[in-house]
Design a protein around this motif. Structure first.
Motif, short mmCIF file in Angstrom:
data_model
loop_
_atom_site.label_atom_id
_atom_site.label_comp_id
_atom_site.label_asym_id
_atom_site.label_seq_id
_atom_site.Cartn_x
_atom_site.Cartn_y
_atom_site.Cartn_z
N UNK A 218 93.47 27.92 -28.15
CA UNK A 218 92.55 27.16 -27.50
C UNK A 218 91.26 26.79 -27.96
N UNK A 219 90.99 25.44 -27.90
CA UNK A 219 89.53 24.96 -28.50
C UNK A 219 89.43 23.50 -27.85
N UNK A 220 88.35 22.82 -28.28
CA UNK A 220 88.08 21.76 -27.56
C UNK A 220 89.02 20.44 -27.69
N UNK A 221 89.90 20.60 -28.67
CA UNK A 221 90.83 19.72 -29.02
C UNK A 221 92.07 19.90 -28.11
N UNK A 222 92.20 21.09 -27.68
CA UNK A 222 93.47 21.66 -27.14
C UNK A 222 93.57 21.26 -25.51
N UNK A 223 92.66 20.83 -24.94
CA UNK A 223 92.39 20.40 -23.58
C UNK A 223 92.22 18.98 -23.44
N UNK A 224 93.04 18.16 -22.76
CA UNK A 224 92.97 16.84 -22.55
C UNK A 224 92.25 16.63 -21.09
N UNK A 225 91.83 15.61 -20.79
CA UNK A 225 91.28 15.17 -19.66
C UNK A 225 92.00 13.82 -19.24
N UNK A 226 92.86 13.94 -18.38
CA UNK A 226 93.78 12.76 -17.93
C UNK A 226 92.97 11.78 -17.11
N UNK A 227 93.70 10.60 -16.87
CA UNK A 227 92.98 9.54 -16.29
C UNK A 227 92.44 9.77 -15.00
N UNK A 228 92.91 10.70 -14.36
CA UNK A 228 92.57 11.25 -12.90
C UNK A 228 91.53 12.24 -13.05
N UNK A 229 90.88 12.48 -14.26
CA UNK A 229 90.11 13.71 -14.52
C UNK A 229 90.52 14.92 -14.43
N UNK A 230 91.90 15.12 -14.57
CA UNK A 230 92.43 16.55 -14.42
C UNK A 230 92.64 16.99 -15.89
N UNK A 231 92.28 18.17 -16.33
CA UNK A 231 92.58 18.83 -17.45
C UNK A 231 93.85 19.25 -17.84
N UNK A 232 94.37 19.20 -18.71
CA UNK A 232 95.70 19.71 -19.19
C UNK A 232 95.69 20.42 -20.61
N UNK A 233 96.33 21.55 -20.59
CA UNK A 233 96.20 22.22 -21.83
C UNK A 233 97.67 21.93 -22.72
N UNK A 234 97.31 21.68 -23.93
CA UNK A 234 98.50 21.10 -24.76
C UNK A 234 98.59 22.10 -25.89
#
Length: 289
Positions: free
Chosen positions: A124-140
């Motif tokens: 987990x780091x700042x590049x592992x969490x996406x913010x989708x177009x709806x503003x929802x975070x997703x962990x990848x």
């Protein structure tokens, strides 16, 4: 990749990842983009790949399929797009406190869902969490827990850096460090105080978050500090417990805000007007006896 995979059309080679080699592909049956990884030939964590393929959560890049083709096994996952937390902060500065707590709550629930299936993210780091177009975070980026260090900004937990066995508490530490970055716009250990030796253990402390962003509520600062506790036992016991504490923290911050608004809206007590002065009183005459 020239060899076809039944049900998928390869569209773009994305290069190597922790599992093998990644591709953007299209799932023919649903006509949607997917993230397909051709697993490395010596990949042995099939149980982990199967567990990741079964992941389904609104704040995780979910799994879709695990199969085998002429070139070996492959893993198919949801195609998620959007800026990472790193992108968001570099473009616009620290995120607002309300947004930061919302990200903390969503990702804590996501890590809890993964941990219940025996999966620790490990990176987990700042590049592992996406913010989708709806503003929802997703962990990848779930995958084999390999050593991925190599940049000056290392978000791994201390026990992970030491090569010790890790569990979800290492992910909690890394998520805390990522939230620190999101809320302050700076890496936690920039200008950090000197390391201390306690009971023969070298302990490093991050630069105080309350100084990095003085506008944050003390409640939120305390939460992040506990997530980043040096010893795993001093953090939250699990991501579920973390999610509960995030909710309580949000409630306390909202209660403080309501109290402050009520105090400001209360009309100030008006001073009692002075009694107007009357005509001067005549001195009383004493009666003669």
């Amino acid at each position: 990749m020239s060899d076809p995979i039944a049900g998928y059309q390869i569209e773009k080679d994305l290069g190597p990842n922790a599992w093998g080699r990644a591709y953007r592909a299209r799932q023919v049956s649903l006509d949607r983009p997917v993230y397909l990884t051709l697993l490395h030939p010596d990949f042995e964590s099939i149980a982990l790949a199967r567990a990741c393929a079964a992941l389904t959560h609104p704040h995780l890049v979910s799994g879709i399929d695990l199969g085998e083709c002429d070139r070996g096994r492959y893993l198919v996952q949801e195609w998620a797009e959007g800026p990472t937390i790193g992108d968001v902060v570099h473009r616009g500065g620290p995120v607002a406190e309300e947004r930061g707590t919302a990200i903390a709550l969503a990702t804590a629930h996501a890590l809890d869902a993964a941990a219940r299936k025996g999966i620790v993210h490990g990176r987990i780091d700042p590049e592992a969490i996406l913010i989708t177009s709806g503003g929802s975070p997703k962990i990848r980026g779930f995958g084999p827990n390999r050593n991925y260090a190599g940049t000056p900004e290392d978000y791994r937990a201390p026990e992970q850096k030491a090569g010790e066995a890790t569990d979800v508490r290492a992910d909690i530490y890394s998520l805390g460090a990522t939230l620190y970055f999101a809320l302050s716009g700076r890496y936690p250990f920039t200008d950090a105080p000197p390391a201390e030796v306690v009971d023969g253990v070298v302990i490093e402390s991050p630069h105080p978050l309350g100084r990095a962003n003085r506008r944050l509520h003390a409640e939120l600062v305390s939460l992040v500090e506990r997530m980043m506790a040096w010893r795993p036992d001093d953090r939250f016991s699990g991501a579920g417990a973390l999610a509960e504490e995030v909710e309580k923290t949000m409630d306390r911050i909202e209660a403080q805000a309501r109290t402050e608004v009520s105090r400001q809206a209360r009309p100030a007590r008006r001073a009692r007007p002075a009694r107007p002065a009357g005509p001067p009183r005549r001195p009383r005459r004493r009666r003669r006896r």
